[in-house]
Design a protein around this motif. Structure first.
Motif, PDB file in Angstrom:
ATOM      1  N   GLU A 240       0.832  -1.213   0.000  1.00 18.84           N
ATOM      2  CA  GLU A 240       0.000   0.000   0.000  1.00 18.84           C
ATOM      3  C   GLU A 240       0.867   1.263   0.000  1.00 18.84           C
ATOM      4  OE1 GLU A 240      -2.506  -0.283   3.373  1.00 18.84           O
ATOM      5  OE2 GLU A 240      -3.655  -2.038   2.610  1.00 18.84           O
ATOM      6  N   THR A 244       1.259   4.275  -2.694  1.00 18.55           N
ATOM      7  CA  THR A 244       1.176   5.694  -2.293  1.00 18.55           C
ATOM      8  C   THR A 244       2.470   6.437  -2.643  1.00 18.55           C
ATOM      9  OG1 THR A 244      -0.247   5.017  -0.459  1.00 18.55           O
ATOM     10  CG2 THR A 244       0.694   7.241  -0.372  1.00 18.55           C
ATOM     11  N   CYS A 248       3.165   9.562  -4.968  1.00 13.21           N
ATOM     12  CA  CYS A 248       3.878  10.742  -4.449  1.00 13.21           C
ATOM     13  C   CYS A 248       5.105  11.060  -5.288  1.00 13.21           C
ATOM     14  CB  CYS A 248       4.289  10.502  -2.988  1.00 13.21           C
ATOM     15  SG  CYS A 248       2.893  10.470  -1.852  1.00 13.21           S
TER      16      CYS A 248
END
Length: 805
Positions: A240, A244, A248
């Motif tokens: 996860e 992310t 980013c």
């Protein structure tokens, strides 16, 4: 065995090295005067072989040679033995034993090898030189002492000579050693009892350890199960986080691109602002200089305007006065010319009339004198009674007249001579006046000729001064720009020193100094060319790869690449010799071991070395640093490839994965990138603008120097002309003063001549009158006295009177 040779230096009376030998094995005698060193020679042998000098301490200084010359700081005595019979247990026919002492040392050397004193004593004892048997050296008075000794003393002496006391001393030593050994045995037995007790305790602990290991195994199994469960949950969370992070990273890349664009825009804007500020500063300086020049010119203009007004007033007044003076001068010149013409016309008549006047005056004076003499002659009858009295008086008068005539003739001759001298002096003065007048004319002409050249030099001087002002203004602008460029370079140097390290940069500078030293010393050019510089200078790559390259290479970017290990050793030796700072690391190409690498075929990774551009001669160094590194698309790919391929993997963001499983990375600040800073610093150093500015400054300095030379030449020329004009003016003034003095002297001579000529004419008249009086008296002499004049005399007197009238 016997002593073959003795060598002494610095011991007691032996300052210089003294060699005594070779000695005879049978019999030797030492003979010499008192004070020649016989006793010191024997003491030197005792110094090595005897036990008397075993513990010297502070007394070692007393054994050194003392004299008025330089102080001896060490001494030695060396004895060479003939060991043919192998009395000394050494397999050599010749054995040397040397003892060296100094202020802080006492050493023994056996055949050149350093040994301690116990080894020397054991060696001597094995040869029969025991410290317990000191009678192998018999001193003076020992034989008499032995003869007078008691029986017990003689027994002890025989035991010493026989060497039995050696065994007694060794027996005593063995007894003491035996006692010490027995004490140690007792201690060891006590220690064994203690160890047995400890073993019993350790047996109990052993059982406890077995139980502990069983329980610990169960604990580790439970911990592994817990760890496995946590690992699975963490992997899920990691996936996860990775998603992310990837999102980013995309946003970060976009932001970094925007930030980079903004930084470039800000950098260009700052550069443009700096250039505008520099131009504004230059323009302001130019404006200030122009304002100052303008104010100066205004002041000069005002001064010149006032001067012109004053000059106009003076010139207008001078012009009127000049016109009036010129009119008067012209009138006077006409009048003078007319007068000169009239004078020239009447001059001959004047001279004739003047001459006739002089003649008439002379005749008048003569006639009057003669008439007076005639009347006096007539009156003498009343003065003298007889002819004899009159003749006597005439005779005395004639004598006086003759004397006066002689004086007058002498005086006239002297006047004539003075007139001749004055005439010569007058001619000489005229010549003297002509010479300075010619000099004045020549110098006036020279001043006029130099005035033209003077004006040209003044014009050139003003042009040179104006040119120098312009050059200095340009030099100031260029120097300011050069300082700005150097300041930028200094900032980059400081930044590089902060991120790379002071020792590394010092080492780079030190290596350059060493290479320059080799070139100045004339070392082989091929050897110098085998230094290839820093690793960072041997390759080029895209800016996107800078982070990956720097993370992969680390400090090895600033390693020095050389062809061979020999050159690296030579450079380091020279650095140590010159005591240059810094820590230099070298990469000798002949020592680098590079293995062939099979890169995996994966679309998400590529070999880092394939993205580098470099010369093939640096291939070993590049492969040694970057050959086992892959560039991965993302961190997950890097982890998988590192495990499968056994190679280091790195992402473009700077995250690095080792085959051993270690992961390093995080945020990488591009502003602190050593590679970026070094490239920017190198770009600034090789920038054409700084070189152009430096060349322009050099050209401006040369032009300033040339213009200064021209200005100095003009100033020197002006000063020479001014000096020559000043000298000429001084000469003109001096010559004018001399001419004035000479003219005054000429006038004096002329006046003197005129007065002397008048006096000469008067003297001639007087002389003529005296001669006439003399002649009259001579005619009267011996004539008869008469109351009246004779008829002839009366006629003469009447004639003279009529002439006078």
């Amino acid at each position: 065995m016997h002593i073959k040779q003795v060598i002494i230096q610095g011991f007691r009376s032996y300052k210089e090295q003294t060699i005594v030998g070779p000695c005879d094995p049978g019999h030797n005698v030492i003979v010499g005067r008192n004070g020649s060193g016989k006793s010191n020679f024997l003491q030197a042998i005792q110094f090595v072989l005897s036990d008397e000098y075993a513990h010297l301490g502070s007394n070692a200084q007393s054994l050194l040679h003392e004299s008025l010359g330089p102080r001896v700081i060490s001494a030695y005595v060396e004895i060479i033995f003939d060991n043919f019979d192998r009395r000394l247990p050494i397999e050599r026919n010749e054995v040397s034993l040397r003892r060296v002492i100094g202020s802080k040392k006492d050493q023994y050397f056996l055949s050149g090898k350093l040994v301690n004193r116990n080894e020397v004593m054991n060696l001597l004892e094995s040869a029969g030189f025991s410290k317990c048997n000191p009678y192998y050296i018999v001193k003076q008075g020992k034989i008499n002492e032995m003869a007078m000794a008691s029986d017990s003393r003689r027994l002890k002496l025989l035991q010493d000579i026989a060497g039995t006391r050696v065994y007694d001393s060794k027996r005593n030593e063995s007894n003491s050693l035996l006692k010490e050994t027995q004490g140690k045995i007792v201690k060891i037995e006590d220690l064994l009892i203690t160890l047995a007790e400890q073993l019993k305790n350790l047996d109990g602990e052993k059982e406890e350890l077995k139980e502990y290991n069983r329980l610990d195994k169960i604990r580790r199994c439970l911990e592994y199960i817990i760890y496995d469960r946590e690992l699975k949950s963490l992997k899920e969370k990691l996936e996860e986080f990775e998603e992310t992070r990837h999102a980013c990273n995309v946003v970060q890349a976009e932001l970094e691109a925007d930030a980079k664009t903004a930084e470039e825009a800000a950098r260009s804007a700052a550069k443009k602002l700096k250039e505008l500020k520099r131009e504004a500063r230059a323009e302001k300086d130019q404006l200030d200089r122009l304002n100052a020049d303008h104010q100066q010119l205004l002041k000069e203009k005002m001064k010149l305007r006032l001067t012109i007004q004053d000059l106009k007033i003076e010139v207008s007044g001078d012009c009127k006065a000049k016109e009036k003076a010129e009119e008067e001068l012209n009138a006077l010149r006409v009048k003078i010319k007319k007068s000169e013409q009239d004078m020239e016309k009447i001059r001959p008549e004047y001279e004739i009339v003047k001459q006739r006047e002089q003649e008439y005056s002379r005749e008048l004076a003569m006639n009057e004198r003669k008439r007076k003499e005639l009347y006096v002659k007539a009156g003498r009858v009343t003065l003298f009674k007889t002819k004899e009295e009159r003749n006597k008086w005439i005779k005395s008068e004639l004598d006086q007249l003759r004397g006066h005539i002689v004086e007058k003739e002498t005086y006239r001759a002297a006047l004539a001579e003075d007139l001749k001298v004055d005439k010569d002096k007058y001619a000489d003065l005229e010549k003297k006046i002509a010479e300075p007048a010619k000099d004045v004319k020549d110098h006036m002409k020279s001043i006029e000729e130099r005035s033209k050249n003077y004006k040209e030099l003044i014009l050139q001087k003003n042009q040179c001064q104006a040119r120098i002002k312009d050059l200095y203004r340009r030099f100031s602008v260029l120097e300011q720009r050069q300082n700005e460029l150097k300041e930028d370079m200094t900032k980059q140097d400081q930044l590089l020193r902060r991120v790379v390290g002071k020792s590394t940069l010092n080492a780079i500078d030190s290596v350059r100094k060493v290479l320059n030293t080799f070139r100045e010393r004339g070392d082989s050019e091929d050897e110098l060319q085998s230094y290839y510089g820093l690793l960072v200078d041997t390759f080029q790559c895209g800016e996107a790869l800078h982070t990956a390259v720097e993370v992969s290479a680390g400090n090895r970017l600033f390693y020095h690449v050389v062809e061979s290990n020999v050159l690296a050793s030579k450079i380091l030796s020279e650095m140590n010799k010159q005591r240059l700072p810094g820590v230099a690391d070298f990469m000798p190409l002949d020592r680098l071991l590079v293995r062939r690498v099979d890169y995996p075929k994966n679309s998400d990774a590529i070999a880092l070395i394939s993205q580098l551009n470099y010369d093939p001669k640096y291939d070993r160094a590049i492969r040694f640093v970057f050959g086992r590194t892959l560039i991965a698309r993302n961190l997950g790919t890097a982890v998988a490839l590192a495990r499968s391929s056994g190679l280091d993997c790195v992402t473009l963001e700077g995250d690095q994965v080792s085959p051993r499983g270690m992961i390093t990375g995080g945020h990488f600040n591009a502003k602190q990138s050593r590679l970026n800073i070094y490239k920017l610093r190198t770009k600034l150093k090789t920038a054409s603008e700084l070189k152009t500015v430096t060349d322009e400054i050099a050209n401006v300095e040369q032009e300033i120097e040339a213009t200064n030379e021209s200005l100095n030449f003009c100033i020197a020329g002006v000063q020479k002309i001014e000096l020559k004009d000043r000298i000429s003016k001084d000469i003109i003034d001096n010559s004018t003063a001399n001419i004035r003095l000479l003219r005054e002297e000429l006038e004096i001579v002329e006046k003197s001549r005129t007065s002397k000529m008048q006096i000469l004419a008067q003297c001639s008249n007087d002389l003529e009158a005296l001669n006439a009086t003399k002649e009259s008296l001579e005619n009267e002499f011996n004539q008869e006295l008469a109351i009246e004049l004779s008829e002839e005399d009366q006629k003469k007197a009447s004639k003279k009177g009529s002439i006078i009238l």
